[in-house]
Write a protein that holds these residues in place. Structure first.
Motif, mmCIF file in Angstrom:
data_model
loop_
_atom_site.group_PDB
_atom_site.id
_atom_site.type_symbol
_atom_site.label_atom_id
_atom_site.label_comp_id
_atom_site.label_asym_id
_atom_site.label_seq_id
_atom_site.Cartn_x
_atom_site.Cartn_y
_atom_site.Cartn_z
ATOM 1 N N SER A 1 -26.821 16.175 64.316
ATOM 2 C CA SER A 1 -26.256 15.377 65.413
ATOM 3 C C SER A 1 -27.088 14.142 65.749
ATOM 4 N N ILE A 2 -28.379 14.139 65.376
ATOM 5 C CA ILE A 2 -29.202 12.982 65.735
ATOM 6 C C ILE A 2 -29.219 11.907 64.655
ATOM 7 N N LEU A 3 -28.661 12.215 63.481
ATOM 8 C CA LEU A 3 -28.793 11.278 62.359
ATOM 9 C C LEU A 3 -28.169 9.921 62.656
ATOM 10 N N SER A 4 -27.036 9.916 63.311
ATOM 11 C CA SER A 4 -26.345 8.648 63.587
ATOM 12 C C SER A 4 -27.085 7.788 64.603
ATOM 13 N N THR A 5 -28.053 8.373 65.313
ATOM 14 C CA THR A 5 -28.803 7.617 66.330
ATOM 15 C C THR A 5 -30.042 6.946 65.766
ATOM 16 N N ILE A 6 -30.402 7.253 64.528
ATOM 17 C CA ILE A 6 -31.621 6.690 63.936
ATOM 18 C C ILE A 6 -31.382 5.223 63.579
ATOM 19 N N ALA A 7 -32.221 4.358 64.144
ATOM 20 C CA ALA A 7 -31.986 2.920 64.000
ATOM 21 C C ALA A 7 -33.062 2.207 63.178
ATOM 22 N N CYS A 8 -34.193 2.844 62.934
ATOM 23 C CA CYS A 8 -35.253 2.165 62.186
ATOM 24 C C CYS A 8 -34.944 2.202 60.681
ATOM 25 N N PRO A 9 -35.539 1.292 59.916
ATOM 26 C CA PRO A 9 -35.330 1.317 58.460
ATOM 27 C C PRO A 9 -35.728 2.671 57.889
#
Length: 233
Positions: A168-176
């Motif tokens: 569930s948190i994968l889509s929130t990761i914003a860094c390269p």
């Protein structure tokens, strides 16, 4: 030019030698530290222990268990991670069959069969079939297990047995983010890394030929070169 703070997180039953080539190869551009993933028995506690000792902002790479802890760090403190690399890892919660195997391993460890777990149960699936007669590699893997020891291994098993679903948190990761996997990884197969790449908006995928689960040891030059490119990007 200032070096990038870089934290490398080992997998289960692995110590700093898992990242031996990377420690040397990346030292010209990164201030590298190896996180301790042995002292706590939950993924959350392990992630908090890494964060307590980490610089304010840092690049983060984890293999297998180290990748699971890295994803938990992204849940807790994503603003502190400059870049993320996930190697041979799995965002899924444990399933019943896995838990049953790990419970058996805990019983074996407590009954004097700790090294038997690595030698007879883990080694056949950890590395590429062509490397199973590589005495130096096999000896290193066994020696790392000896150094980690029974109590720390049980901590690690308890941590993965109780881990949360991280999808569930994968889509929130914003860094390269770089996702990397050995093509012949039997522990965290390629489809898991493809799922990570498809689910993380900023992710790219690297598949390492002629490598099983321990890609940093099996193809160290390739992995180090990719990590250097990731750090420089």
């Amino acid at each position: 030019m200032a070096k990038t703070p870089l934290i490398l997180l080992p997998g289960t039953l692995c110590d700093e030698r898992l990242w031996g080539h990377q420690l040397k190869y990346l030292s010209d551009i990164a201030e590298v530290t190896i996180g301790d993933v042995t002292k706590e028995d939950s993924i959350s506690s392990l992630a908090h222990s890494i964060l307590e000792k980490a610089p304010e902002r840092f690049a983060l790479a984890g293999l297998s268990l180290g990748g699971i802890i890295s994803l938990e760090i992204m849940r807790i403190a994503p603003e502190r991670v400059i870049k993320l690399a996930l190697l041979d890892t799995n965002p899924n919660p444990p399933h019943y069959d896995q838990i049953a195997v790990w419970e058996r391993f805990i019983n074996m460890a407590n009954n004097g069969q700790f090294l038997d777990i690595t030698i007879n149960h883990l080694l056949p699936i950890l590395i590429h079939p062509n490397r199973r007669k590589d005495e130096a590699l096999v000896s290193m893997i066994i020696d790392m297990a000896k150094k980690i020891g029974k109590e720390s291994y049980i901590n690690q098993l308890k941590a993965v047995m109780t881990r949360l679903d991280q999808r569930s948190i994968l889509s929130t990761i914003a860094c390269p983010t770089m996702v990397l996997v050995g093509k012949e990884d039997m522990v965290c197969p390629v489809h898991m890394s493809k799922f990570l790449t498809e689910s993380i908006p900023t992710a790219s995928l690297e598949i390492i030929e002629h490598s099983g689960h321990l890609s940093t040891l099996e193809q160290p030059e390739k992995v180090s070169a990719l990590l250097k490119g990731w750090l420089k990007s």
